[in-house]
Write a protein that holds these residues in place. Structure first.
Motif, PDB file in Angstrom:
ATOM      1  N   PHE A 177       6.544  -6.918   3.200  1.00  0.00           N
ATOM      2  CA  PHE A 177       5.633  -8.081   2.952  1.00  0.00           C
ATOM      3  C   PHE A 177       4.268  -7.894   2.380  1.00  0.00           C
ATOM      4  CE2 PHE A 177       2.897 -11.649   4.122  1.00  0.00           C
ATOM      5  CZ  PHE A 177       3.159 -12.479   3.108  1.00  0.00           C
ATOM      6  N   ARG A 178       4.001  -8.180   1.137  1.00  0.00           N
ATOM      7  CA  ARG A 178       2.586  -8.150   0.619  1.00  0.00           C
ATOM      8  C   ARG A 178       2.419  -9.754  -0.118  1.00  0.00           C
ATOM      9  NH1 ARG A 178       2.099  -4.657  -3.620  1.00  0.00           N
ATOM     10  NH2 ARG A 178      -0.104  -4.499  -3.224  1.00  0.00           N
ATOM     11  N   MET A 179       1.129 -10.061   0.181  1.00  0.00           N
ATOM     12  CA  MET A 179       0.818 -11.357  -0.606  1.00  0.00           C
ATOM     13  C   MET A 179      -0.740 -11.209  -0.992  1.00  0.00           C
ATOM     14  SD  MET A 179       0.832 -15.256   0.491  1.00  0.00           S
ATOM     15  CE  MET A 179      -0.757 -15.423   1.182  1.00  0.00           C
ATOM     16  N   ALA A 180      -0.979 -11.232  -2.069  1.00  0.00           N
ATOM     17  CA  ALA A 180      -2.529 -11.354  -2.790  1.00  0.00           C
ATOM     18  C   ALA A 180      -3.196 -12.756  -2.354  1.00  0.00           C
ATOM     19  CB  ALA A 180      -2.490 -11.113  -4.067  1.00  0.00           C
ATOM     20  N   VAL A 181      -4.418 -12.554  -1.608  1.00  0.00           N
ATOM     21  CA  VAL A 181      -4.950 -13.781  -1.325  1.00  0.00           C
ATOM     22  C   VAL A 181      -5.786 -14.343  -2.712  1.00  0.00           C
ATOM     23  CG1 VAL A 181      -6.590 -15.021   0.296  1.00  0.00           C
ATOM     24  CG2 VAL A 181      -4.865 -13.480   1.066  1.00  0.00           C
ATOM     25  N   ASP A 182      -5.853 -15.621  -3.041  1.00  0.00           N
ATOM     26  CA  ASP A 182      -6.419 -16.136  -3.901  1.00  0.00           C
ATOM     27  C   ASP A 182      -7.084 -17.510  -3.574  1.00  0.00           C
ATOM     28  OD1 ASP A 182      -4.449 -18.091  -4.155  1.00  0.00           O
ATOM     29  OD2 ASP A 182      -3.700 -16.989  -5.545  1.00  0.00           O
ATOM     30  N   ILE A 211      -4.474  -8.551   7.797  1.00  0.00           N
ATOM     31  CA  ILE A 211      -5.457  -8.827   6.889  1.00  0.00           C
ATOM     32  C   ILE A 211      -5.950  -7.476   6.378  1.00  0.00           C
ATOM     33  CG2 ILE A 211      -7.140 -10.362   6.269  1.00  0.00           C
ATOM     34  CD1 ILE A 211      -6.390 -11.987   8.667  1.00  0.00           C
ATOM     35  N   SER A 212      -5.802  -6.925   5.213  1.00  0.00           N
ATOM     36  CA  SER A 212      -6.153  -5.650   4.515  1.00  0.00           C
ATOM     37  C   SER A 212      -7.061  -5.981   3.500  1.00  0.00           C
ATOM     38  CB  SER A 212      -4.998  -4.989   4.181  1.00  0.00           C
ATOM     39  OG  SER A 212      -5.192  -3.732   4.126  1.00  0.00           O
ATOM     40  N   PRO A 213      -8.227  -5.324   3.465  1.00  0.00           N
ATOM     41  CA  PRO A 213      -8.361  -4.219   4.084  1.00  0.00           C
ATOM     42  C   PRO A 213      -9.215  -4.136   5.444  1.00  0.00           C
ATOM     43  CG  PRO A 213     -10.202  -4.466   2.216  1.00  0.00           C
ATOM     44  CD  PRO A 213      -9.077  -5.538   2.341  1.00  0.00           C
ATOM     45  N   SER A 214      -9.343  -5.208   5.980  1.00  0.00           N
ATOM     46  CA  SER A 214     -10.173  -5.345   6.999  1.00  0.00           C
ATOM     47  C   SER A 214      -9.405  -4.942   8.388  1.00  0.00           C
ATOM     48  CB  SER A 214     -10.734  -6.808   7.303  1.00  0.00           C
ATOM     49  OG  SER A 214      -9.821  -7.768   7.610  1.00  0.00           O
ATOM     50  N   ASP A 257      -8.324 -10.131  -0.660  1.00  0.00           N
ATOM     51  CA  ASP A 257      -7.931  -9.599   0.473  1.00  0.00           C
ATOM     52  C   ASP A 257      -5.971  -9.785   0.099  1.00  0.00           C
ATOM     53  OD1 ASP A 257     -10.108  -9.081   1.854  1.00  0.00           O
ATOM     54  OD2 ASP A 257      -9.704 -10.743   3.436  1.00  0.00           O
ATOM     55  N   MET A 258      -5.459  -8.755   0.947  1.00  0.00           N
ATOM     56  CA  MET A 258      -4.000  -8.935   1.015  1.00  0.00           C
ATOM     57  C   MET A 258      -3.293  -9.065   2.442  1.00  0.00           C
ATOM     58  SD  MET A 258      -2.147  -7.806  -1.636  1.00  0.00           S
ATOM     59  CE  MET A 258      -2.655  -6.951  -3.425  1.00  0.00           C
TER      60      MET A 258
END
Length: 643
Positions: A177-182, A211-214, A257-258
């Motif tokens: 799973f990957r989701m780009a946060v807008d 929560i990446s990259p954090s 973030d992703m």
């Protein structure tokens, strides 16, 4: 299917989306006051018996192109909007270039405000659009005249979009799973919500995410997919996730973030990529060219280093290295766009190849071959090519992580007869041919070493590791030496390795003298043992005889000559490395001074310095000015023999 609008300011993108869906995507007070879209807007169109269409409405003003890029990332279908009265304008061309660079391969052109011009003008603008789209992903896209005011052509356009959704190939759901946060916001009684497009895999209620990259850990409390409450969000969906967890706050998460499967959290800040420089650029790109990189919804400063020749010329594509100002969450083959540092124009873009690019030796033949292997879009072909490329040993978990592959897809990459060594967080794989070469290289290297040094018991394991190919990580080498193909021929002797046929014998006279000397080097005096002359005096034996014996047992690995005529037991050396590790752990950055080490040993400054200098010569320690720290991969150099 996610439909993204594109086009010049005031060409009717928002009005068109409203006509198609009934939703006004201008939600901000300033947007309504100024009559232009500033931030991303979202709308949905439910289709009877079919998938829900999601619309991302992007700003057309040149000042907000960075927001347009954020919206265009992750779309399935491009809806290029051109007003019939204005025709093709500067932002039309830039948005078209961005859609092309982001790899969107399906789309339509909506010729809006068709009610305001005569048929001749419609024909003229249609020809201009086809010319502008020549050579891009929308070269064969149909041009559909519409009017959001009169409704002319809206039903036909809506029907075309529904039909396209029916034939659009599904995004990969078997990945992680990957989701780009807008967008990030909070709702009363619900908590923190993030929205974005799911790029791969799927997410379910109560799933752990990162929560990446954090790297902040969170869990999914609720899901809205395509504007409906759901138990699962899939690749290709517009999703809103309600997240909870320690540190999960609105301030801790930002656009760009992703939200990812925890196994994918591995931010990258030095990336090799394939890049195209737009033909509209007037100058070539040379080393360390500064730019702004747009990936998903994030924007970050970057330096571009060409890897094929000294420059990348306009209209050409080549491999480059991207050195980012800060890490981002990404995956191989993600698309990116580059804009100039003044944010006035789009200059190029492409896709990522290797998220773990090396800082040095970027152009050496082995690295070129490695990059070529990673350029295969098919993961099985790419991994097979990597196993045929130096250093031949590859971490399959890291490869699968950087491509967001599931565990099942990762395991399917393994070739027949592959040899796998699982060491902590790594799963090192060698192909069968490479393994056979490794076995031969180990035996030949040890044979050559014994021939050159017949009175030395063996070769240090780390020196063996770096001198044979395929080159394995240290932990994998330790496991490989215990493989059935080597265990009968090779013997591990602590941190040394020797052929089973090689041995060094002490003899009766030497054995008797060693039995007398060994206790003098141990016990309470082990950190400050007597020197050769003191031992000779204690035992009333000639100095040369004692010196020769200690040199011999040193070759056997029983003692180490720290300074001239000053020998320490190997067990004591191992103990002192452990003490150094403790001192290092308590020091800032791991670097410590000689005084701290001396105080732990209570051996005097001169002897402490000699011990530290010996550790440096052996590779156990790294020196920086007057400070030192232990190199962990050498920490077991003096470890006792395995049982």
């Amino acid at each position: 299917m996610i439909v993204g609008t594109a086009g010049h300011i005031d060409h009717g993108k928002t009005s068109l989306v409203r006509a198609l869906t009934g939703v006004d995507t201008d939600r901000l007070k300033e947007e309504k006051a100024r009559g232009i879209t500033i931030d991303l807007g979202f709308a949905y169109l439910a289709v009877d018996g079919g998938p829900t269409l999601g619309f991302v409405d992007v700003p057309g003003h040149e000042r907000f192109v960075h927001t347009m890029v954020a919206g265009a990332s992750g779309i399935d279908f491009a809806l290029l909007v051109v007003a019939a009265d204005d025709g093709v304008m500067p932002q039309t061309l830039e948005h078209l270039a961005i859609v092309d660079l982001l790899g969107t391969r399906r789309g339509l052109v909506a010729l809006t405000k068709a009610d305001l011009v005569p048929p001749e003008r419609l024909a003229e603008v249609t020809n201009d659009i086809r010319e502008a789209c020549r050579g891009t992903a929308l070269a064969d896209a149909d041009v559909v005249p519409v009017s959001s005011t009169t409704g002319a052509g809206i039903d036909a356009l809506r029907a075309r979009l529904v039909a396209e959704a029916g034939v659009l190939s599904e995004r990969r759901e078997d990945g992680r799973f990957r989701m780009a946060v807008d967008r990030v916001f909070t709702l009363p009684g619900i908590g923190l919500v993030v929205t974005g497009t799911v790029l791969s895999g799927c997410v379910r209620l109560k799933d752990p995410v990162a929560i990446s990259p954090s790297g902040i850990a969170a869990r999914v409390r609720s899901i809205h997919a395509q504007n409906r409450s759901a138990d699962i969000g899939r690749a290709g969906d517009r999703c809103a996730l309600n997240l909870a967890g320690d540190g999960v706050t609105k301030e801790a998460i930002q656009r760009g973030d992703m939200i990812v499967d925890p196994a994918l959290h591995a931010p990258a800040d030095r990336i090799d990529a394939r890049m195209t420089l737009l033909p509209s650029e007037s100058k070539a790109i040379a080393a360390w060219f500064p730019a702004r990189l747009h990936h998903g919804a994030t924007e970050v400063g970057v330096r571009v280093v060409p890897l094929e020749g000294e420059q990348l010329r306009p209209g050409r594509a080549a491999d480059v290295q991207l050195v980012l100002d800060r890490p981002i969450a990404a995956a191989a083959f993600d698309r990116f766009v580059l804009r100039d540092v003044s944010a006035r124009r789009t200059i190029g873009g492409g896709h990522f190849i290797d998220l773990r690019a090396p800082e040095r030796q970027r152009r050496k033949p082995e690295r070129v071959a490695e990059r070529a292997a990673l350029s295969h879009h098919d993961p099985r072909a790419a991994f097979a090519a990597l196993l045929d490329t130096p250093p031949y040993a590859r971490d399959i978990d890291a490869f699968a992580r950087d491509r967001a592959l599931s565990a099942e897809a990762r395991d399917a990459l393994l070739p027949p007869m592959a040899h796998t060594f699982v060491t902590g967080d790594e799963r090192i794989v060698l192909g069968d041919a490479a393994w056979r070469r490794f076995v031969t290289a180990v035996v030949e290297r040890l044979g050559a070493f014994h021939a050159a040094h017949p009175d030395v018991p063996g070769l240090a394991r780390e020196k063996l590791r770096v001198s044979v190919m395929p080159r394995l990580p240290a932990a994998a080498l330790a496991m490989a030496l215990q493989h059935d193909d080597l265990v009968g021929a090779v013997v591990r002797d602590g941190a040394f390795v020797r052929l089973a046929s090689h041995s060094v014998q002490m003899g009766a006279a030497r054995e008797a003298l060693w039995v007398a000397i060994e206790p003098l080097l141990g016990g309470l005096a082990r950190f400050r043992p007597p020197r050769v002359r003191d031992i000779a005096g204690e035992l009333r034996r000639p100095e040369d005889e004692v010196r020769q014996l200690l040199r011999f047992v040193g070759r056997l690995g029983l003692v180490v000559e720290v300074a001239h005529d000053h020998y320490f037991l190997r067990a004591t050396m191992h103990e002192m490395v452990g003490i150094a590790l403790d001192v290092s752990a308590a020091a800032q950055d791991g670097f410590f001074g000689a005084a701290a080490f001396r105080d732990r040993l209570d051996c005097g400054r001169k002897v402490a310095i000699q011990i530290l200098e010996c550790f440096e010569r052996q590779g156990v320690m790294l020196k920086r000015g007057t400070l030192r720290r232990v190199q962990p991969r050498y920490a077991d150099l003096y470890a006792p023999d395995p049982p």
